[in-house]
Design a protein around this motif. Structure first.
Motif, short mmCIF file in Angstrom:
data_model
loop_
_atom_site.label_atom_id
_atom_site.label_comp_id
_atom_site.label_asym_id
_atom_site.label_seq_id
_atom_site.Cartn_x
_atom_site.Cartn_y
_atom_site.Cartn_z
N ASP A 284 0.73 -1.22 -0.04
CA ASP A 284 0.00 -0.03 0.10
C ASP A 284 0.92 1.23 -0.03
OD1 ASP A 284 -2.46 1.36 -0.10
OD2 ASP A 284 -2.41 1.42 1.98
N ASP B 276 2.28 7.21 -6.43
CA ASP B 276 3.05 8.33 -7.11
C ASP B 276 4.64 7.80 -7.18
OD1 ASP B 276 0.83 9.72 -7.79
OD2 ASP B 276 1.15 10.99 -6.15
N TRP B 277 4.77 6.97 -6.01
CA TRP B 277 6.23 6.70 -6.05
C TRP B 277 6.83 5.62 -6.98
CZ3 TRP B 277 6.79 5.12 -0.23
CH2 TRP B 277 6.53 6.34 0.61
N PRO C 75 2.34 4.60 -1.72
CA PRO C 75 1.68 5.68 -2.73
C PRO C 75 2.13 5.39 -4.15
CG PRO C 75 2.83 6.86 -1.05
CD PRO C 75 3.05 5.50 -0.90
#
Length: 379
Positions: free
Chosen positions: A102, A106-107, A104
Motif C-alpha cells: 500500500d 506516485d512513488w 503511494p
C-alpha cells in the motif's frame, strides 16, 4: 548481445542464416506476447521470473553448439523467456508496491526512474566486461554468453528465496485480444501512438541486428561500442528527466523530438563514408532511444487503458515483426551502410509523419502533461 552476430559468423554461418536466427528470437517473443501476460498472472509472477532466469541460462548455454537448429532453438527459447520477463517482472513489482504494501502509487515513477538509471549503468559495465572476456582474454565470442549464466541463475535463486508470490486476474480471450483491438480502432490517439511505436521500434530491431556487421569489419571493439551506445541512451534518458522536471518540455514534445533524431541519424548514415561517421550516427540512434522510451511509456500509461495496454502492444507487434522480416530477409549481402540507412530512414520518416499527427492531436490535452515531480515513466 554485442557478440551475437560475431558468434554466428565465427561458426561460419552466412548472413541470411544469421538473419533467420535473429528473426526466430524476435518472432518467438512477439508470438509469446499474446499468452505471456495471462499465463504469468495465472501461474504466478514470482515463479515466472524464476522460470525466465533458467530458460535464458539454458539459451546461453546452447550457444556452445555449432548446430544451426540447436542455435535456432536457443534463440526461440530466449525470445519466449524475454516475453515472460516483460510480462511478469513489472507486474510483480507494481502489485507488491500498491497491493501488498500500500505504498503511494506516485512513488512508482521514481522507482522506474532509478531502475532505468541502473539498467544503463549495468549495461555499460556489461559491455566492457564482454569486451574483456571475448577479446582481452581471447576467450572468443561465446564467452559473454557463458559469463551471463551465473548472474541469471543468481537472480532466479534470489527471487525464489526472497520474493512473495502474487497473481493477476483471470483473463479471457475477449479481454486479452478483442477488447484491445476495439480500443485501438475506436480511439485515434491509441492508434497513432501504437503506429509510432510500431515504426520506431521496427527500426531499432533492425539497428540491433545490423550495427555489428557494419562496424566489425573495421576492427571496432564490439563490447566498448555497445557500452558507448548504452551511455548515449543513458544521456538521452537523463535529458528527458531534466527537461520534464523543469517543465521545459512535455513527453509529447520529447516523443516527437526522439523520432526526428532517429530519422536524422539514419539520414546521416546515407552520407557516411567512414566508420567513425557511422558510429556517430548510431550514437544518435541510441540517444533518441533514451528520449523515446520514457516518453512513450508515459503517454502509453495516460492514453491506453491499463486493462488493454498489453493487448494493444501485442496487436502492433504483429506488423512490427512483419516489417523486421521484410527488411532483414530482403537485405543485400554487402551490408552497405547506405542501403541500411535508406531502409531505416524511410521507416523513421513514416514514424515522424505519424508522430507529427499525434502531436497535433494531443498537444493541448492537459491530462497528458507531466507533473514537475514525476521523473520518468516505465521503460
Amino acid at each position: 548481445g554485442p557478440f551475437l552476430y560475431q558468434l554466428y559468423r565465427h561458426y561460419r554461418f552466412a548472413h541470411a542464416q544469421i538473419a533467420g536466427l535473429y528473426l526466430g528470437g524476435v518472432t518467438a517473443a512477439v508470438a509469446a506476447g499474446w499468452v505471456a501476460a495471462p499465463l504469468t498472472d495465472a501461474v504466478g509472477r514470482k515463479k515466472s521470473c524464476v522460470v525466465f532466469s533458467f530458460l535464458y541460462s539454458f539459451s546461453c548455454l546452447v550457444k556452445l553448439s555449432r548446430q544451426y537448429f540447436a542455435l535456432l532453438g536457443a534463440r526461440v527459447l530466449g525470445g519466449l523467456a524475454a516475453a515472460v520477463l516483460f510480462a511478469a517482472l513489472e507486474a510483480w513489482y507494481v502489485e507488491e508496491h500498491v497491493g501488498r504494501h500500500d505504498f503511494p502509487a506516485d512513488w512508482l515513477a521514481l522507482t522506474f526512474s532509478q531502475a532505468a538509471f541502473w539498467n544503463h549503468f549495468v549495461a555499460v559495465a556489461a559491455g566492457a566486461a564482454a569486451e574483456v572476456g571475448a577479446q582481452g582474454l581471447a576467450l572468443g565470442p561465446v564467452a559473454p554468453f557463458l559469463a551471463a549464466i551465473p548472474f541469471l541463475v543468481a537472480s532466479g535463486c534470489y527471487a525464489w528465496k526472497n520474493w512473495e508470490e502474487n497473481y493477476g486476474p483471470k483473463a479471457t480471450w475477449g479481454r486479452s485480444c478483442g477488447d484491445p483491438l476495439r480500443c485501438l480502432l475506436s480511439d485515434r490517439r491509441v492508434f497513432l501512438l501504437g503506429a509510432v511505436q510500431m515504426l520506431f521500434e521496427s527500426v531499432v530491431f533492425v539497428f540491433i541486428f545490423l550495427w555489428t556487421p557494419l562496424l566489425q569489419p573495421h576492427g571496432a571493439p564490439l563490447g566498448i561500442v555497445f557500452a558507448a551506445f548504452m551511455a548515449a541512451s543513458a544521456l538521452g534518458s537523463s535529458l528527458y528527466r531534466l527537461l520534464v522536471s523543469a517543465s521545459l518540455l512535455q513527453p509529447s514534445h520529447l516523443l516527437l523530438l526522439a523520432v526526428l533524431l532517429l530519422f536524422l541519424a539514419f539520414l546521416a548514415l546515407l552520407f557516411a563514408t567512414q566508420p567513425v561517421q557511422a558510429f556517430g550516427a548510431f550514437l544518435f540512434v541510441e540517444f533518441s532511444c533514451g528520449l523515446y522510451f520514457p516518453a512513450m511509456g508515459f503517454l502509453r500509461r495516460k492514453i491506453v487503458p491499463q486493462k488493454d495496454r498489453a493487448g494493444v502492444t501485442n496487436w502492433f507487434h504483429l506488423p512490427l515483426n512483419l516489417l523486421v522480416w521484410l527488411v532483414l530477409l530482403g537485405w543485400p549481402p554487402t551490408h552497405g551502410a547506405s542501403d541500411m540507412g535508406s531502409a531505416c530512414a524511410l521507416l523513421a520518416l513514416l514514424a515522424l509523419l505519424v508522430a507529427t499527427g499525434l502531436f497535433a492531436l494531443i498537444r493541448r490535452d492537459a491530462e497528458l502533461r507531466c507533473p514537475t515531480d514525476a521523473a520518468v515513466s516505465d521503460l
